[in-house]
Design an enzyme around this catalytic site. Structure first.
Site, PDB file in Angstrom:
ATOM      1  N   LYS A 162       0.821  -1.194  -0.024  1.00 25.12           N
ATOM      2  CA  LYS A 162      -0.089   0.007   0.185  1.00 25.12           C
ATOM      3  C   LYS A 162       0.889   1.198  -0.126  1.00 25.12           C
ATOM      4  O   LYS A 162       1.780   1.428   0.841  1.00 25.12           O
ATOM      5  CB  LYS A 162      -0.872   0.037   1.135  1.00 25.12           C
ATOM      6  CG  LYS A 162      -1.949  -1.076   1.119  1.00 25.12           C
ATOM      7  CD  LYS A 162      -3.036  -0.763   0.154  1.00 25.12           C
ATOM      8  CE  LYS A 162      -4.259  -1.495   0.322  1.00 25.12           C
ATOM      9  NZ  LYS A 162      -5.220  -1.414  -0.654  1.00 25.12           N
ATOM     10  N   ASP A 190      -0.583  -0.839  -4.888  1.00 20.92           N
ATOM     11  CA  ASP A 190      -1.804  -0.098  -4.635  1.00 20.92           C
ATOM     12  C   ASP A 190      -1.429   1.379  -4.100  1.00 20.92           C
ATOM     13  O   ASP A 190      -1.385   1.402  -3.046  1.00 20.92           O
ATOM     14  CB  ASP A 190      -2.747  -0.779  -3.917  1.00 20.92           C
ATOM     15  CG  ASP A 190      -4.197  -0.573  -4.110  1.00 20.92           C
ATOM     16  OD1 ASP A 190      -4.373   0.307  -4.543  1.00 20.92           O
ATOM     17  OD2 ASP A 190      -4.942  -1.341  -3.383  1.00 20.92           O
ATOM     18  N   GLU A 218      -1.911  -0.560  -8.966  1.00 19.55           N
ATOM     19  CA  GLU A 218      -3.371  -0.711  -8.687  1.00 19.55           C
ATOM     20  C   GLU A 218      -3.744   0.872  -8.549  1.00 19.55           C
ATOM     21  O   GLU A 218      -3.327   1.489  -7.631  1.00 19.55           O
ATOM     22  CB  GLU A 218      -3.759  -1.615  -7.576  1.00 19.55           C
ATOM     23  CG  GLU A 218      -5.307  -1.482  -7.481  1.00 19.55           C
ATOM     24  CD  GLU A 218      -5.611  -2.542  -6.423  1.00 19.55           C
ATOM     25  OE1 GLU A 218      -4.596  -3.532  -6.344  1.00 19.55           O
ATOM     26  OE2 GLU A 218      -6.752  -2.725  -5.709  1.00 19.55           O
ATOM     27  N   ASP A 243      -9.301  -0.183  -9.851  1.00 15.54           N
ATOM     28  CA  ASP A 243     -10.038  -0.643  -8.491  1.00 15.54           C
ATOM     29  C   ASP A 243     -11.422   0.289  -8.375  1.00 15.54           C
ATOM     30  O   ASP A 243     -12.273   0.053  -8.950  1.00 15.54           O
ATOM     31  CB  ASP A 243      -9.065  -1.061  -7.362  1.00 15.54           C
ATOM     32  CG  ASP A 243      -9.906  -1.344  -6.233  1.00 15.54           C
ATOM     33  OD1 ASP A 243     -11.067  -1.692  -6.368  1.00 15.54           O
ATOM     34  OD2 ASP A 243      -9.292  -1.462  -5.091  1.00 15.54           O
ATOM     35  N   LYS A 267     -14.556  -6.429  -7.014  1.00 15.90           N
ATOM     36  CA  LYS A 267     -14.832  -6.592  -5.393  1.00 15.90           C
ATOM     37  C   LYS A 267     -16.549  -6.502  -5.524  1.00 15.90           C
ATOM     38  O   LYS A 267     -17.354  -5.623  -6.099  1.00 15.90           O
ATOM     39  CB  LYS A 267     -14.265  -5.513  -4.673  1.00 15.90           C
ATOM     40  CG  LYS A 267     -12.858  -5.318  -4.509  1.00 15.90           C
ATOM     41  CD  LYS A 267     -12.365  -4.327  -3.879  1.00 15.90           C
ATOM     42  CE  LYS A 267     -10.993  -4.162  -3.518  1.00 15.90           C
ATOM     43  NZ  LYS A 267     -10.318  -3.063  -3.073  1.00 15.90           N
TER      44      LYS A 267
HETATM   45 MG    MG Z   1      -7.356  -1.601  -4.149  1.00 14.18          MG
END
Ligand code: MG
Length: 363
Positions: A162, A190, A218, A243, A267
């Site tokens: 992240k 990400d 991402e 995303d 998701k």
């Molecule tokens: Mg993500």
């Protein structure tokens, strides 16, 4: 088998350590559990975490959507009328993809139970196991390097790093993690919308020039900047994964049409459940695009539904289903099975979940 009642409850599971991204920090998986009951005593389970910083769906919004809009649209319907109920579910309230996902998952669970088949089979899937990546929270570079090394020592072969808080620090984070884990570990980055398009291009080119071996990047830019996302995708060799820019099948259609990213992270909380996710899979397959299956900070209920979907569609080639691994305990009996990083499913009908401990049900 007719739907007679929809119950709402809350479930709270502490995390082993705080989960931090460029958008939020949490130390608990806190979720709304939905139970759809039938006149034959069979129940379907679903779930919706209030990920307001991403989806806009708060606890209050989810619970109100389920009780005031979704339940009246479904109660009295026959479980076999799945597509017709999903059509009604999609139209009973604008937005609230999380509340819709909770109901959609419970309906699919019931549909599998009604046909006495595990969900992946009734979706037409063939059994296969797959490995999830493991998320390294946004922290100082040395802490992220330590966390990454620990994960690799535990057997994870793909990590999601992240970043997205500070451009200079982000580059240090990525370099520190790569230095710590060596060259054989797959690294995904990400940014959670944290960069401007030109910053993102600079960041990805930096990773490429340094030979950091980043598998994909991402959501580099803010979710609504589809043109900016396309600029990044067109300017670099690294795979760019959308995303937060793709929620609904309509979003996916636009993104695929523009080729604004190379892949989509599906998701269930964004797509409104399995129904919407299947439409995204169909478009991805038709256009030759691969997808990742991901999750919010969810319990094993929704992650199990995501695993069934992943097993049913070959366009899903990357797996980011680690939230249950990040939890300090597992109150869900049945469902997805973890052997380290490897996910498998049982042959139990529906989701295969038999009980959820610790749910505080509304009376
Ligand atoms: Mg993500």
């Amino acid at each position: 088998m007719k739907i007679t009642e929809i119950r709402l409850g809350t479930l709270s599971i502490p995390l082993k350590k705080p989960f931090k991204t460029a958008l939020r920090m949490t130390d608990t998986v806190s979720s709304n559990i939905v139970e759809i009951r039938t006149d034959e005593g069979v129940c379907g389970y679903g779930e919706a975490p209030p990920t307001a910083a991403i989806t806009g769906d708060t606890d209050g919004a989810i619970r109100c959507a389920v009780s005031a809009r979704i339940a009246p649209a479904l109660i009295g319907r026959d479980v076999s009328e799945l597509n017709d109920m999903l059509f009604a579910l999609d139209r009973c309230v604008v937005g609230n993809s999380s509340g819709k996902a909770a109901a959609d998952i419970a309906l699919h669970d019931l549909w599998g139970k009604c046909h006495k088949l595990p969900l992946y089979k009734i979706l037409g899937g063939a059994y296969r196991e797959f490995a999830t990546d493991y998320t390294i929270s946004l922290n100082e570079p040395d802490e992220m390097a330590r966390d990454a090394l620990e994960a690799v020592e535990e057997g994870y072969e793909a990590l999601k790093i992240k970043v997205g808080s500070d451009f200079r620090l982000d580059m240090e984070r990525i370099e520190a993690v790569r230095d710590a884990v060596g060259g054989n570990v797959q690294l995904r980055v990400d940014a959670n919308q944290g960069w401007k398009p030109k910053e993102a291009i600079r960041a990805v080119r930096f990773m490429e020039d340094k030979g950091l071996g980043i598998e994909l990047v991402e959501q580099p830019v803010v979710y609504h900047d589809i043109e900016g996302l396309k600029r990044v995708t067109d300017a670099v060799d690294t795979i760019i994964l959308a995303d937060e820019s793709v929620y609904s099948p309509r979003d996916a259609m636009k993104l695929i049409g523009l080729r604004a990213a190379d892949m989509i992270n599906i998701k269930l909380m964004k797509s409104g459940g399995i129904g919407g996710a299947l439409k995204i899979c169909a478009m991805a397959e038709a256009s030759g695009m691969d997808c990742m299956i991901g999750a919010m900070m969810e319990s094993k209920v929704a992650v199990t539904a995501a695993a069934h979907l992943a097993m049913a569609h070959r366009c899903i080639t990357k797996y980011d289903l680690d939230p249950p691994i990040l939890c300090a305990s597992d109150p869900v009996k049945g469902g997805v099975l973890y052997k380290g990083a490897i996910l498998g499913l049982s042959e139990a009908p529906g989701l295969g979940i038999t009980a959820i401990a610790g749910v505080e049900w509304e009376i």
